[in-house]
Write an enzyme that holds these catalytic residues in place. Structure first.
Site, mmCIF file in Angstrom:
data_model
loop_
_atom_site.group_PDB
_atom_site.id
_atom_site.type_symbol
_atom_site.label_atom_id
_atom_site.label_comp_id
_atom_site.label_asym_id
_atom_site.label_seq_id
_atom_site.Cartn_x
_atom_site.Cartn_y
_atom_site.Cartn_z
ATOM 1 N N ASP A 336 0.838 -1.202 0.000
ATOM 2 C CA ASP A 336 0.000 0.000 0.000
ATOM 3 C C ASP A 336 0.875 1.255 0.000
ATOM 4 O OD1 ASP A 336 -2.232 1.655 0.039
ATOM 5 O OD2 ASP A 336 -2.568 1.457 2.192
ATOM 6 N N MET A 682 -24.260 2.793 8.631
ATOM 7 C CA MET A 682 -23.765 1.467 8.990
ATOM 8 C C MET A 682 -24.291 0.465 7.960
ATOM 9 S SD MET A 682 -22.325 -0.835 10.967
ATOM 10 C CE MET A 682 -22.500 -2.632 10.916
HETATM 11 CA CA CA Z 1 -4.450 2.542 -0.046
#
Ligand code: CA
Length: 709
Positions: A336, A682
């Site tokens: 990432d 939610m």
């Molecule tokens: Ca990311």
């Protein structure tokens, strides 16, 4: 090694807020006009004014102030000699309770700032009085696709229009005077989990916007629209699609040679969710490209490959979207480590030669100086201690990866974490000191491949496992964990590639930077202080207690011969949601506002409100087996934690699940599987999780609630 295991996820419960009266404790408006001349004012943010933004000290016309995105103002009325006289001129209450990341624009005496849920506010820049509000009414349920809170980092201006990208993927042009919608276009396939959180940029009448969603299984791209009409002009994909469908252009054919397997079925990632810059002379638009989807390349591209254009800076022609060059910071991304971080253009003298450079300090921990005409790497050095690579090979421009860093042979403790050595928080470059100022994070994270990973579009898909463990309950131990996840403001010399000074902060996730010719650097921090440092030495010269954490980047402008400094404050965003227990020692709450300062002003903020109560602990008795609780723990980490916090401890923004009411525990499955609280954001997990899964998560939360008693 001490560490904070920082993880992500998706379920987002939103707090419903009501629009409350806006604060305007500041001074009265004057009838004078701004420093821009009347003809310019009538035309708004024209191309001529955008090209001249550097010397236009009255305004902040585009996200990074200028196309070079230096975030440096030549204003010097406020300077290191008088900054101690800086005081609060006015504040504006932003009536929402989620994260604030926006850089305001200031044009001819009006400030335009976006808050959470992509809501845009126009404010009198002299007084803080509200002029108009535009609420795109993003469905709260769309928050489930937002990895890192329902934030918006800013708007763009083109002539008399203000343009915002909305969390649910629309691009909307507003009348700058009234806030009325001029045009609105959809930028995404509406069945795909895309979001927009970044600020658009406008070049020669073309609005450029990307999107986010790499953790959820999308294929990244960036699109240009006609700023007058909203008509789509071009789209550049950042990763190739299915070769059987044919490639959109030669760049995609080239990129496809660096992928293996059937990556297109997983999206591939590479979203362009934040940074851009533009060189008008070279006529090049630079975009920063995000991480792979899923993170684990072994899943995404099983026989390896660099996976272009993931984690790359790509130069494009802004008129056509034509590819010109790229530099990939993290080939075959596995961590990432996005290259979406802020990119600054500057002219530097390197080895005696003037060079036109682009600079970036992406998540992977290296500071890159690149020739912005050709994409040639000039230099790269790590700005924090890292362990995934030992350096950059200057022959090939590639990182020298450390053995085992790809965690294919087993779990691996890596630095930086997926939050990066530096994230989206804007940098600033002062051409007088020659230094780049930015917010640095030192954190570790354990990466592990997920066994039996199954791709599911629309939910968290990293192909990694969460070796999370529990956070310590003991407050002293918590403090220690928090202290070992560090952050500091750094002044970096990009020519010498070395740190010149640093200011150590209380923890990670501090604000963006602003540099001014007054030998100042402004930055907010997670303790809720807005601080001025001397640009040359890093001395802390002035601070204001803002009552809330700060992540956004400040701006400055001049009106009627006075210089103002503004910052949008408000806690939340990634760490505010996820980092509950580690952030708890700081007792930070969200009080979203715009604060504006000038010399000699003496206004105060209202008295701090007490931290909201978490309610009463009322868990039912634990009836589940230890095995079920453990299963629930793993599911919680994967599906709930990013919003509800590590170890089911809320950072204070969203419901602390341990304090759920008897009614919530009774109707648990209806909420978690059925989606009965979708209206407040939610999401229901029908089709993703089973009733047994839901019960296991409930058992885990009950366990945590009993532990808190
Ligand atoms: Ca990311």
């Amino acid at each position: 090694m001490p560490m904070v295991r920082i993880l992500y996820l998706l379920v987002c419960v939103m707090l419903i807020t009501t629009f409350t009266a806006c604060g305007d404790s500041g001074e009265q408006a004057t009838s004078q006009t701004s420093m821009s001349d009347a003809a310019d004012v009538a035309k708004g943010a024209t191309q001529a004014r955008l090209l001249n933004a550097e010397s236009d000290i009255a305004n902040w016309l585009t996200h990074g102030r200028t196309y070079s995105e230096q975030r440096f103002s030549p204003s010097r009325r406020i300077n290191s000699a008088n900054v101690n006289e800086l005081g609060l001129a006015w504040y504006f209450d932003i009536p929402t309770k989620r994260g604030i990341e926006a850089t305001p624009l200031v044009i001819d005496g009006v400030m335009y700032v976006s808050g959470s849920w992509s809501i845009v506010y126009a404010i009198d820049a002299r007084t803080g009085k509200p002029l108009w509000v535009y609420d795109p009414e993003v469905p709260k349920i769309w928050g489930k696709y937002a990895c890192c809170d329902v934030v918006n980092r800013g708007v763009a201006a083109w002539e008399n229009k203000i343009i915002v990208g909305t969390l649910d993927g629309y691009l909307v042009a507003l009348d700058a005077t009234t806030g009325d919608v001029v045009w609105r276009v959809n930028t995404i396939n509406r069945s795909e989990p895309f979001t927009i959180t970044g600020a658009p940029r406008v070049i020669k009448g073309k609005v450029i916007i990307g999107n986010g969603g790499s953790e959820y299984g999308v294929r990244g791209y960036i699109t240009a629209y006609d700023a007058d009409t909203g008509e789509e002009l071009w789209r550049f994909f950042t990763v190739p699609g299915n070769p059987a469908d044919g490639f959109e252009n030669d760049a995609m054919a080239m990129a496809a040679k660096t992928w293996t397997g059937e990556w297109w079925k997983l999206g591939g990632g590479g979203t362009v969710w934040d940074s851009m810059s533009y060189d008008p002379e070279l006529d090049l638009l630079y975009i920063g490209v995000g991480n792979g989807s899923p993170w684990n390349r072994s899943v995404r591209s099983p026989d390896g490959g660099d996976n272009l254009f993931l984690s790359s800076i790509v130069a494009l022609r802004p008129d056509t979207g034509e590819y010109v060059w790229h530099y990939q910071t993290t080939p075959g991304d596995q961590w990432d480590y996005t290259a979406t971080q802020h990119m600054i253009l500057a002219d530097l003298k390197i080895a005696g030669e003037p060079r036109k450079v682009i600079m970036q300090a992406p998540k992977n921990g290296f500071f890159y100086v690149i020739d912005r005409q050709t994409g040639e790497l000039i230099s790269a050095e790590n700005f924090i201690d890292i362990n995934w690579a030992t350096g950059i090979d200057m022959e090939t421009g590639r990182p020298m990866e450390a053995p085992g860093a790809r965690y294919t042979e087993g779990p691996r403790l890596a630095i930086p974490s997926p939050l990066g050595g530096h994230n989206w928080h804007p940098m600033a470059f002062n051409p007088h000191t020659g230094l780049v100022y930015f917010s640095v994070m030192e954190q570790a994270y354990v990466y592990a491949a997920k066994e039996g990973f199954e791709f599911k579009k629309g939910v968290w898909n990293t192909g990694t496992d969460h070796l999370y463990g529990d956070m310590p309950e003991d407050p002293l131990a918590l403090l220690q964990v928090a202290a070992n996840s560090r952050g500091h403001l750094v002044a970096w010399d990009p020519v010498q590639q070395k740190e010149v000074w640093r200011y150590q902060q209380a923890g990670p996730w501090n604000g963006g930077a602003l540099a001014t010719a007054g030998n100042l650097v402004f930055q907010g921090n997670l303790l809720g202080e807005f601080v001025a440092y001397s640009a040359d030495k890093g001395e802390r010269l002035w601070a204001f207690a803002t009552q809330t954490g700060i992540t956004a980047g400040p701006v400055t402008y001049e009106l009627d011969g006075e210089q103002y400094v503004s910052v949008a404050v408000g806690w939340g965003t990634m760490i505010g949601l996820l980092g509950g227990p580690t952030m708890a020692p700081f007792k930070m709450q969200n009080k979203s506002r715009v604060l504006t300062f000038k010399l000699g002003a003496k206004n105060d903020l209202p008295t701090t409100e007490p931290m909201p109560s978490r309610g009463q602990l009322a868990p039912p008795p634990q009836t589940a087996s230890a095995e079920d609780v453990q299963h629930g723990h793993a599911l919680y980490a994967e599906r709930c934690m990013v919003c509800h916090g590590l170890s089911a401890i809320s950072g204070g923004l969203l419901s602390d699940l341990r304090y759920s009411s008897p009614e919530t525990f009774r109707t648990w499955d209806a909420i978690v599987i059925g989606g009965s609280k979708g209206i407040i954001g939610m999401p229901g997990f029908a089709g993703i999780m089973t009733m047994e899964d839901s019960q296991a998560i409930k058992a885990y939360v009950i366990e945590r609630a009993h532990a808190a008693e």
